[in-house]
Design a protein around this motif. Structure first.
Motif, PDB file in Angstrom:
ATOM      1  N   ARG A  31      -3.241   9.530  31.559  1.00 38.23           N
ATOM      2  CA  ARG A  31      -2.679   9.961  32.836  1.00 38.23           C
ATOM      3  C   ARG A  31      -3.457  11.180  33.325  1.00 38.23           C
ATOM      4  O   ARG A  31      -3.932  11.984  32.532  1.00 38.23           O
ATOM      5  N   TYR A  32      -3.585  11.306  34.619  1.00 42.40           N
ATOM      6  CA  TYR A  32      -4.337  12.412  35.176  1.00 42.40           C
ATOM      7  C   TYR A  32      -3.922  12.673  36.611  1.00 42.40           C
ATOM      8  O   TYR A  32      -3.499  11.760  37.313  1.00 42.40           O
ATOM      9  N   ALA A  33      -4.051  13.895  37.017  1.00 44.21           N
ATOM     10  CA  ALA A  33      -3.823  14.270  38.401  1.00 44.21           C
ATOM     11  C   ALA A  33      -5.138  14.165  39.160  1.00 44.21           C
ATOM     12  O   ALA A  33      -6.212  14.323  38.589  1.00 44.21           O
ATOM     13  N   MET A  34      -5.011  13.884  40.441  1.00 43.28           N
ATOM     14  CA  MET A  34      -6.183  13.858  41.312  1.00 43.28           C
ATOM     15  C   MET A  34      -5.912  14.775  42.488  1.00 43.28           C
ATOM     16  O   MET A  34      -4.753  14.944  42.891  1.00 43.28           O
ATOM     17  N   ALA A  35      -6.947  15.367  43.009  1.00 46.29           N
ATOM     18  CA  ALA A  35      -6.757  16.330  44.089  1.00 46.29           C
ATOM     19  C   ALA A  35      -7.961  16.339  45.019  1.00 46.29           C
ATOM     20  O   ALA A  35      -9.032  15.852  44.678  1.00 46.29           O
ATOM     21  N   TRP A  36      -7.725  16.914  46.172  1.00 44.14           N
ATOM     22  CA  TRP A  36      -8.792  17.177  47.129  1.00 44.14           C
ATOM     23  C   TRP A  36      -8.861  18.688  47.366  1.00 44.14           C
ATOM     24  O   TRP A  36      -7.832  19.349  47.545  1.00 44.14           O
ATOM     25  N   PHE A  37     -10.086  19.174  47.367  1.00 40.12           N
ATOM     26  CA  PHE A  37     -10.380  20.552  47.728  1.00 40.12           C
ATOM     27  C   PHE A  37     -11.380  20.510  48.876  1.00 40.12           C
ATOM     28  O   PHE A  37     -11.982  19.468  49.154  1.00 40.12           O
ATOM     29  N   ARG A  38     -11.563  21.636  49.529  1.00 40.49           N
ATOM     30  CA  ARG A  38     -12.580  21.702  50.589  1.00 40.49           C
ATOM     31  C   ARG A  38     -13.222  23.073  50.609  1.00 40.49           C
ATOM     32  O   ARG A  38     -12.629  24.063  50.179  1.00 40.49           O
ATOM     33  N   GLN A  39     -14.446  23.097  51.107  1.00 39.40           N
ATOM     34  CA  GLN A  39     -15.169  24.352  51.223  1.00 39.40           C
ATOM     35  C   GLN A  39     -15.898  24.391  52.555  1.00 39.40           C
ATOM     36  O   GLN A  39     -16.772  23.558  52.824  1.00 39.40           O
ATOM     37  N   ALA A  40     -15.498  25.346  53.384  1.00 41.34           N
ATOM     38  CA  ALA A  40     -16.135  25.550  54.677  1.00 41.34           C
ATOM     39  C   ALA A  40     -17.308  26.513  54.513  1.00 41.34           C
ATOM     40  O   ALA A  40     -17.340  27.299  53.553  1.00 41.34           O
ATOM     41  N   PRO A  41     -18.268  26.487  55.428  1.00 45.73           N
ATOM     42  CA  PRO A  41     -19.427  27.384  55.324  1.00 45.73           C
ATOM     43  C   PRO A  41     -18.997  28.841  55.243  1.00 45.73           C
ATOM     44  O   PRO A  41     -18.179  29.310  56.039  1.00 45.73           O
ATOM     45  N   GLY A  42     -19.535  29.543  54.261  1.00 40.07           N
ATOM     46  CA  GLY A  42     -19.242  30.958  54.112  1.00 40.07           C
ATOM     47  C   GLY A  42     -17.892  31.273  53.513  1.00 40.07           C
ATOM     48  O   GLY A  42     -17.500  32.442  53.434  1.00 40.07           O
ATOM     49  N   LYS A  43     -17.149  30.252  53.100  1.00 35.79           N
ATOM     50  CA  LYS A  43     -15.818  30.471  52.526  1.00 35.79           C
ATOM     51  C   LYS A  43     -15.743  29.911  51.121  1.00 35.79           C
ATOM     52  O   LYS A  43     -16.562  29.099  50.717  1.00 35.79           O
ATOM     53  N   GLU A  44     -14.739  30.348  50.398  1.00 38.76           N
ATOM     54  CA  GLU A  44     -14.517  29.840  49.056  1.00 38.76           C
ATOM     55  C   GLU A  44     -13.865  28.461  49.120  1.00 38.76           C
ATOM     56  O   GLU A  44     -13.194  28.118  50.095  1.00 38.76           O
ATOM     57  N   ARG A  45     -14.058  27.702  48.070  1.00 34.90           N
ATOM     58  CA  ARG A  45     -13.418  26.395  47.988  1.00 34.90           C
ATOM     59  C   ARG A  45     -11.903  26.590  47.908  1.00 34.90           C
ATOM     60  O   ARG A  45     -11.432  27.478  47.193  1.00 34.90           O
ATOM     61  N   GLU A  46     -11.161  25.780  48.633  1.00 32.10           N
ATOM     62  CA  GLU A  46      -9.712  25.923  48.649  1.00 32.10           C
ATOM     63  C   GLU A  46      -9.028  24.597  48.329  1.00 32.10           C
ATOM     64  O   GLU A  46      -9.541  23.516  48.614  1.00 32.10           O
ATOM     65  N   PHE A  47      -7.862  24.722  47.785  1.00 31.65           N
ATOM     66  CA  PHE A  47      -7.018  23.569  47.459  1.00 31.65           C
ATOM     67  C   PHE A  47      -6.490  22.948  48.746  1.00 31.65           C
ATOM     68  O   PHE A  47      -6.066  23.659  49.658  1.00 31.65           O
ATOM     69  N   VAL A  48      -6.475  21.616  48.790  1.00 31.70           N
ATOM     70  CA  VAL A  48      -5.932  20.901  49.948  1.00 31.70           C
ATOM     71  C   VAL A  48      -4.649  20.151  49.558  1.00 31.70           C
ATOM     72  O   VAL A  48      -3.602  20.339  50.171  1.00 31.70           O
ATOM     73  N   VAL A  49      -4.759  19.308  48.549  1.00 30.98           N
ATOM     74  CA  VAL A  49      -3.608  18.497  48.158  1.00 30.98           C
ATOM     75  C   VAL A  49      -3.862  17.906  46.780  1.00 30.98           C
ATOM     76  O   VAL A  49      -5.011  17.666  46.404  1.00 30.98           O
ATOM     77  N   ALA A  50      -2.779  17.674  46.041  1.00 31.63           N
ATOM     78  CA  ALA A  50      -2.859  17.040  44.731  1.00 31.63           C
ATOM     79  C   ALA A  50      -1.805  15.942  44.626  1.00 31.63           C
ATOM     80  O   ALA A  50      -0.762  16.009  45.285  1.00 31.63           O
ATOM     81  N   ILE A  51      -2.101  14.954  43.791  1.00 33.57           N
ATOM     82  CA  ILE A  51      -1.155  13.877  43.527  1.00 33.57           C
ATOM     83  C   ILE A  51      -1.114  13.620  42.035  1.00 33.57           C
ATOM     84  O   ILE A  51      -2.149  13.578  41.372  1.00 33.57           O
ATOM     85  N   SER A  52       0.094  13.492  41.510  1.00 31.34           N
ATOM     86  CA  SER A  52       0.253  13.262  40.089  1.00 31.34           C
ATOM     87  C   SER A  52       0.056  11.796  39.744  1.00 31.34           C
ATOM     88  O   SER A  52      -0.040  10.929  40.625  1.00 31.34           O
ATOM     89  N   TRP A  53       0.036  11.537  38.453  1.00 31.71           N
ATOM     90  CA  TRP A  53      -0.091  10.157  37.979  1.00 31.71           C
ATOM     91  C   TRP A  53       1.028   9.285  38.546  1.00 31.71           C
ATOM     92  O   TRP A  53       0.803   8.126  38.907  1.00 31.71           O
ATOM     93  N   SER A  54       2.216   9.834  38.652  1.00 32.62           N
ATOM     94  CA  SER A  54       3.373   9.071  39.118  1.00 32.62           C
ATOM     95  C   SER A  54       3.546   9.097  40.630  1.00 32.62           C
ATOM     96  O   SER A  54       4.447   8.454  41.148  1.00 32.62           O
TER      97      SER A  54
END
Length: 124
Positions: A31-54
């Motif tokens: 089982r594993y979680a999956m997520a999306w992150f994003r990084q805009a120019p000149g900014k740090e990578r940020e969390f967008v959304v995560a989804i669990s195995w269930s």
């Protein structure tokens, strides 16, 4: 090793929609979680959304109500439906995988495996 391949990025006008996909291959986990992150120019990578195995989800406030994450465990694939896009959503979007013990876990950090990223550009 786990390989993650994102697709679906592109250029869209403000108010438009895009759907990102991320397919995992290689080593598998129970089982594993999956997520999306994003990084805009000149900014740090940020969390967008995560989804669990269930299927439990956790959204960043900036995308809540506009983005929808889903997954197909049989295909080891996660999707991100993005609607009502804004210029500030412009970024490289990365998917990530984290093996978890709990089926409902939706972590915002500590991801082990990352994709190469896909560019999303929203014009005003």
């Amino acid at each position: 090793q786990v390989q993650l391949v994102e697709s679906g990025g592109g250029l869209v006008q403000a108010g438009g929609s895009l759907r990102l996909s991320c397919a995992a291959s290689g080593r598998t986990f129970s089982r594993y979680a999956m997520a999306w992150f994003r990084q805009a120019p000149g900014k740090e990578r940020e969390f967008v959304v995560a989804i669990s195995w269930s299927g439990s989800t956790d959204y960043a406030d900036s995308v809540k109500g506009r983005f929808t994450i889903s997954r197909d465990n049989a295909k080891d694939t996660v999707y991100l439906q993005m609607s009502s896009l804004k210029p500030e959503d412009t970024a490289v979007y990365y998917c990530a995988v984290k093996p978890t013990i709990a089926t409902i876990s939706t972590p915002r950090s500590g991801y082990t495996y990352w994709g190469q990223g896909t560019q999303v550009t929203v014009s005003s």
